[in-house]
Design a protein around this motif. Sequence first.
Motif, PDB file in Angstrom:
ATOM      1  N   UNK A 208       0.868  -1.168   0.000  1.00 45.26           N
ATOM      2  CA  UNK A 208       0.000   0.000   0.000  1.00 45.26           C
ATOM      3  C   UNK A 208       0.913   1.228   0.000  1.00 45.26           C
ATOM      4  N   UNK A 209       0.325   2.408   0.040  1.00 43.27           N
ATOM      5  CA  UNK A 209       1.132   3.623   0.112  1.00 43.27           C
ATOM      6  C   UNK A 209       1.897   3.625   1.444  1.00 43.27           C
ATOM      7  N   UNK A 210       3.143   4.098   1.426  1.00 47.89           N
ATOM      8  CA  UNK A 210       3.908   4.177   2.678  1.00 47.89           C
ATOM      9  C   UNK A 210       5.080   5.128   2.504  1.00 47.89           C
ATOM     10  N   UNK A 235      -1.115   1.056  -5.921  1.00 43.77           N
ATOM     11  CA  UNK A 235      -0.963   1.899  -4.747  1.00 43.77           C
ATOM     12  C   UNK A 235       0.499   2.162  -4.347  1.00 43.77           C
ATOM     13  N   UNK A 236       1.397   1.200  -4.596  1.00 45.10           N
ATOM     14  CA  UNK A 236       2.803   1.440  -4.242  1.00 45.10           C
ATOM     15  C   UNK A 236       3.346   2.646  -4.984  1.00 45.10           C
ATOM     16  N   UNK A 237       2.960   2.762  -6.253  1.00 45.43           N
ATOM     17  CA  UNK A 237       3.529   3.828  -7.085  1.00 45.43           C
ATOM     18  C   UNK A 237       3.138   5.218  -6.590  1.00 45.43           C
ATOM     19  N   UNK A 238       2.025   5.305  -5.875  1.00 37.71           N
ATOM     20  CA  UNK A 238       1.625   6.601  -5.328  1.00 37.71           C
ATOM     21  C   UNK A 238       2.721   7.157  -4.419  1.00 37.71           C
ATOM     22  N   UNK A 239       3.369   6.259  -3.680  1.00 41.66           N
ATOM     23  CA  UNK A 239       4.449   6.698  -2.785  1.00 41.66           C
ATOM     24  C   UNK A 239       5.719   7.043  -3.549  1.00 41.66           C
ATOM     25  N   UNK A 240       5.780   6.621  -4.799  1.00 39.73           N
ATOM     26  CA  UNK A 240       7.007   6.846  -5.570  1.00 39.73           C
ATOM     27  C   UNK A 240       6.867   7.999  -6.550  1.00 39.73           C
ATOM     28  N   UNK A 241       5.706   8.628  -6.540  1.00 42.00           N
ATOM     29  CA  UNK A 241       5.441   9.718  -7.490  1.00 42.00           C
ATOM     30  C   UNK A 241       6.527  10.800  -7.499  1.00 42.00           C
ATOM     31  N   UNK A 242       7.084  11.183  -6.307  1.00 46.40           N
ATOM     32  CA  UNK A 242       8.103  12.249  -6.325  1.00 46.40           C
ATOM     33  C   UNK A 242       9.341  11.898  -7.159  1.00 46.40           C
ATOM     34  N   UNK A 243       9.578  10.604  -7.365  1.00 48.61           N
ATOM     35  CA  UNK A 243      10.779  10.205  -8.100  1.00 48.61           C
ATOM     36  C   UNK A 243      10.541  10.133  -9.611  1.00 48.61           C
ATOM     37  N   UNK A 244       9.279  10.209 -10.017  1.00 49.91           N
ATOM     38  CA  UNK A 244       8.952   9.899 -11.417  1.00 49.91           C
ATOM     39  C   UNK A 244       8.785  11.164 -12.253  1.00 49.91           C
ATOM     40  N   UNK A 245       9.296  11.126 -13.487  1.00 53.53           N
ATOM     41  CA  UNK A 245       9.185  12.306 -14.349  1.00 53.53           C
ATOM     42  C   UNK A 245       7.809  12.432 -15.000  1.00 53.53           C
ATOM     43  N   UNK A 246       6.993  11.396 -14.885  1.00 55.15           N
ATOM     44  CA  UNK A 246       5.648  11.442 -15.477  1.00 55.15           C
ATOM     45  C   UNK A 246       4.605  11.150 -14.400  1.00 55.15           C
TER      46      UNK A 246
END
Lengths: 395, 186
Positions: A208-210, A235-246
């Motif tokens: 989940x988000x973390x 849901x995991x990717x929501x926590x990784x959004x700051x690292x992603x260019x898109x």
Amino acid sequence: MTTSNLTRTTKHWDIFCTVVDNYGDIGVTWRLAKQLAAEYHIPVHLWVDDLHSFSHILPNLDPTLAQQTFNGVNIFQWNTPLDIEYVAGEVVIEAFACELPKQVKWVIERLHKQPQSSAPHWLNLEYLSAEDWVDGCHGLPSTQPSGIKKWFYFPGFNHKTGGLICEKNLFNERDQWQASPNNKMRLFEELGLSGIRVNDTVISVFSYESAALTALINQWQASPKPMHALVPKGRSLTSLAPFLPVDVTDLIPGQQFKMGNLTLHILPMTDQTGFDRLLWSCDFNIVRGEDSFLRAQWAAKPFIWHIYPQEDDYHLVKLQAFMRIYCDNLAAQIAATWTEVNLAFNQGDAKAVVNHWQQLNSVILPLQQHAINWPNNALNDADLASRLVQFVKNS
Amino acid sequence: MKTAHEIRPGNVIMLDGSPWVVQKTETTRSGRNAAIVKLKLKNLLLDSGTEQTFKGEDKLDDIVLERLDCTYSYFADPMYVFMDEEYNQYDVEADNLGDAAAYIVDGMEDQCQVTFYNGKAISVELPVHIVREVIYTEPSARGDTSGKVMKPATITGGGTVTVADFVKVGDKIEIDTRTGEFKKRV
């Protein structure tokens, strides 16, 4: 309601499942249905209220069809009210305490009232928990207002419980798969994951988000050795959004993002066999809920369990209960490190998870050995399906 | 009708055509916050016992039997003796008190309700909240005042309650008799 469906009982089992968390509930019931059909030759009717979610783990499923068959299991769209006549079988399972359709209850109650009662065995298949109270609640009846008994069936980790879902040949298949690194390399290629070398560290992430995940991704970028995080859309990717260019919603399976010594891969969804093989192929797995939690254990690899959050942090009680039994017979330092990593991840404690992850490296070899030994210990000589079949025979 | 979650020791419910007195309740949490209630029951007609499990929201047919306000008088092994305001005495079997037995102490003034079935006292229901004195507990380990750190404490009568870390020997505490939970220091 016609009277015909009160006499035409068959030997089949009905499993009813409402999809709450996309892949968890349906993941468990689909595995159970397949195993009952394949290993016990039981005709199974699986009723699912959300075939669209189901199709993510069974890609050939057509969500528009009212009835279809895969792996010997008849899959029905569960609409309210049911738009298919319900014919009682030998067993009715309400998965995870879902409420049975009125028509089904009506048929069960009337069959129960007949002089030679031919009402099906009615079971409530509950969530998996390692808490002590499960031992005392498994297998107890629950007398319904109609007088018919429903039985509570609790999965669990000891002989007083209903056992754990595990197919008979699973461990052999896993061992054969893990015997040759060619298998994992071929799988990565099939999944469109490029640039992974055989000795790179590969971690699957299905959480989940973390905030703890965000912190770990940050740390992994500075890893001395190449690392790969395999993350499906969700849901995991929501926590990784700051690292992603898109934007997260624009990600496409197969895309990869290089961040220092870490490569983040966007995973395509796979069926359950593919998911098992993915877990077998990674060095470490971060899993969630119930189905992937159990499959990570069967993968014989170290893992973090991101448990479904509950009110008042009650999920931490359940997490602690599992960690206690998982760490039984594990050296104190290894147990403490693994426990702290899991706790920090579940509490979203970024600082602590990074600290304990570093310590994990120093105990990774004995932890890997423990992960190999654990599945046979946990299974307690009998899996859930075999205990369930026996339970029905005895009740 | 009551939900399984609302059922308390001392209640009488109808199951499959028979009256059962609830001797003990145990509420736990399954996945996704769903409550599961385990009941220890005694059949009032057959004197036999059983345990059953229910979802917290399951509806159970509780039956209203004759009840009298009473106070605890004394223990005459194996019977607990209660007395109404007209000084009539009623014997209740220790088994039928279930969890309530842990809160019965000499000299208690709590107004209890004794339930009768066919003229026989079959169970006792305590008030929802009672006050008891802590007779033993370890000193506060960490000086916690938030109420989140808990520890066991022995109360008058010998029962054990999980209390907040700041509770000391001699403190009077309020307990919820439905759950056995510590509520506050009074």
